[in-house]
Design a protein around this motif. Structure first.
Motif, PDB file in Angstrom:
ATOM      1  N   THR A 305       0.447  -1.024  -0.065  1.00 35.26           N
ATOM      2  CA  THR A 305      -0.105  -0.155  -0.246  1.00 35.26           C
ATOM      3  C   THR A 305       0.670   1.430   0.159  1.00 35.26           C
ATOM      4  O   THR A 305       0.473   2.757  -0.764  1.00 35.26           O
ATOM      5  CB  THR A 305      -0.815  -0.032   1.028  1.00 35.26           C
ATOM      6  N   ARG A 306       1.592   1.353   1.032  1.00 37.54           N
ATOM      7  CA  ARG A 306       2.554   2.076   0.544  1.00 37.54           C
ATOM      8  C   ARG A 306       3.595   2.891  -0.446  1.00 37.54           C
ATOM      9  O   ARG A 306       3.668   3.984  -1.175  1.00 37.54           O
ATOM     10  CB  ARG A 306       4.163   2.016   1.454  1.00 37.54           C
ATOM     11  N   ILE A 307       3.738   0.843  -1.481  1.00 41.25           N
ATOM     12  CA  ILE A 307       4.405   1.511  -3.305  1.00 41.25           C
ATOM     13  C   ILE A 307       3.907   2.333  -3.397  1.00 41.25           C
ATOM     14  O   ILE A 307       3.586   2.966  -4.503  1.00 41.25           O
ATOM     15  CB  ILE A 307       4.669   0.312  -2.312  1.00 41.25           C
ATOM     16  N   ASP A 308       2.040   1.733  -3.829  1.00 42.95           N
ATOM     17  CA  ASP A 308       1.124   1.601  -4.555  1.00 42.95           C
ATOM     18  C   ASP A 308       1.200   3.603  -4.203  1.00 42.95           C
ATOM     19  O   ASP A 308       0.859   3.656  -5.645  1.00 42.95           O
ATOM     20  CB  ASP A 308       0.227   0.899  -3.938  1.00 42.95           C
ATOM     21  N   LYS A 309       0.576   3.542  -2.919  1.00 44.12           N
ATOM     22  CA  LYS A 309       0.586   4.741  -2.821  1.00 44.12           C
ATOM     23  C   LYS A 309       1.468   6.645  -3.289  1.00 44.12           C
ATOM     24  O   LYS A 309       1.803   7.247  -3.727  1.00 44.12           O
ATOM     25  CB  LYS A 309      -0.025   5.675  -1.262  1.00 44.12           C
ATOM     26  N   GLY A 310       3.309   5.961  -3.489  1.00 45.42           N
ATOM     27  CA  GLY A 310       4.163   6.503  -3.617  1.00 45.42           C
ATOM     28  C   GLY A 310       3.912   6.712  -4.724  1.00 45.42           C
ATOM     29  O   GLY A 310       4.180   7.773  -5.753  1.00 45.42           O
TER      30      GLY A 310
END
Length: 401
Positions: A305-310
């Motif tokens: 999720t952190r990667i997707d948002k970034g």
């Protein structure tokens, strides 16, 4: 439980080099207990399996214990666990064995989503038997491969359906249980490539219903070799090519030559390491694995999720991993930049995120990426939030040049 990433990372000597690894789909780093198990196996008497000399008994114990450990990991039966040099080698061997039962006009189903190791052996075996290959397509816009996509290519002549449990390129997890049911209703066997899937989700072969399931321990913290799991009674019906004096017992009739005992010892240690990811869990190894994979999936979901948002905040990035159900694996391309250049740029900054099609050449072509593919980000149990932030910062710097 609290996923103690600091304590976990301390058990991986390779991480002391300071590299942020996002190459998990290609192979993971090795924890100290696995390294120690391999060294211990080689430090004690070791010879061909038997029951007389110490080296024989040690080898026999390693093989027996590792079959049990892998069976616990996969929800399988120990007599149905076959060891080989690699998942590719095991698939080639099984394709040749099964092709002996095919006739001209029979059909084999493969999918565009799969790694070539679960495509080419079947295509080539079908050609030798005079059988027809039928291709199941996935939707390049969504990355989804559905049960209906498989149903569309099944017939009364289908003898085998080969399908991935998770794409090593874009992470898609097809509805494998439903696909297996359809294949069985058509009278076909199923061969599931679980190499990428096994690293991220706990497998229950009995519930899954697959006739054959293949995976690679080096994708889940172990050493380099392959594992095939099947029902022992199914293996009993198959006659692989083998040496005359080698045993005809199952599963040994499928294992060519002397097994790599030290690597098997490492695989047993890798399964035990995974079972210990949740220190508070108790019970059998299988019960501890259930708790451990629940914790691992939550950890990887947070990071994905952190990667997707970034990535969503970066301009000029196209993400090709879009399926609703997928592993923490992200394939991307850039509007104005080469993914090979990005790979090199990140590597210079201690971030390993490789570029390519990763042997999923049919999937890469179907996505319109040719044989070049894209930049792939893949998580592993030791991936940290700090690793993710280094990756995103490196990508922002690369795209802002």
């Amino acid at each position: 439980m609290t996923y103690d990433i600091t304590a976990l990372r301390s058990q991986f000597p390779a991480l002391s080099a300071g590299i942020a690894h996002f190459d998990g789909p290609g192979g993971t780093q090795t924890p100290e207990p696995v390294i120690r198990a391999i060294a211990d196996a080689l430090s004690h008497p070791l010879s061909n399996r038997g029951s007389t000399a110490p080296g024989e008994r040690n080898a026999e114990t390693i093989v027996t214990d590792t079959r049990q450990a892998v069976a616990d990991l996969l929800g399988a039966q120990p007599p149905g666990i076959v060891f080989g040099r690699s998942a590719t080698e095991l698939t080639y061997g099984m394709s040749r064995t099964l092709a002996k039962t095919w006739s001209p006009g029979d059909e084999v189903v493969v999918t565009r989503l799969d790694h070539d190791a679960n495509i080419r052996p079947w295509v080539q075996a079908a050609a030798l038997a005079g059988a027809m290959v039928r291709w199941a397509e996935f939707d390049p816009a969504t990355g989804e491969l559905t049960a209906d996509d498989i149903r569309a290519v099944l017939s009364e002549r289908t003898r085998l359906v080969a399908v991935t449990a998770a794409s090593n390129l874009i992470g898609t997890r097809p509805p494998v249980t439903a696909i297996i049911q359809l294949a069985h209703e058509a009278g076909a066997l199923t061969y599931v490539d679980g190499v990428h899937h096994t690293a991220h989700s706990l497998v229950d072969l009995e519930r899954l219903g697959a006739d054959f399931y293949v995976c690679s321990p080096y994708k889940f913290l172990g050493p380099h070799h392959g594992v095939l799991a099947a029902r022992p009674e199914l293996l009993e019906t198959l006659r692989p090519d083998k040496l005359l004096p080698s045993t005809d017992a199952v599963p040994e009739r499928f294992e060519l030559g002397t097994l790599p005992y030290e690597f098997l010892a490492g695989t047993r240690a890798a399964v035990d390491f995974l079972a210990g990811l949740d220190p508070s869990a108790a019970g059998s190894r299988r019960e501890r694995l259930v708790a451990a994979f629940a914790a691992l999936e939550e950890h990887e979901h947070v990071l994905r999720t952190r990667i997707d948002k970034g990535l969503a905040a970066l301009d000029g990035v196209t993400v090709h991993s879009r399926a609703a159900d997928r592993t923490p694996t992200v394939l991307m391309t850039f509007e104005r930049h080469s993914t090979v250049d990005a790979y090199g740029f990140l590597a210079e900054r201690g971030v390993h995120a490789p570029s390519g099609s990763f042997y999923a050449v049919e999937a890469s072509r179907h996505l319109g990426l040719g044989d070049t593919g894209g930049l792939r980000i893949g998580l592993a149990p030791y991936t940290s939030a700090e690793d993710v932030d280094r990756l995103l910062a490196g990508l922002a710097d690369f795209l802002g040049r």
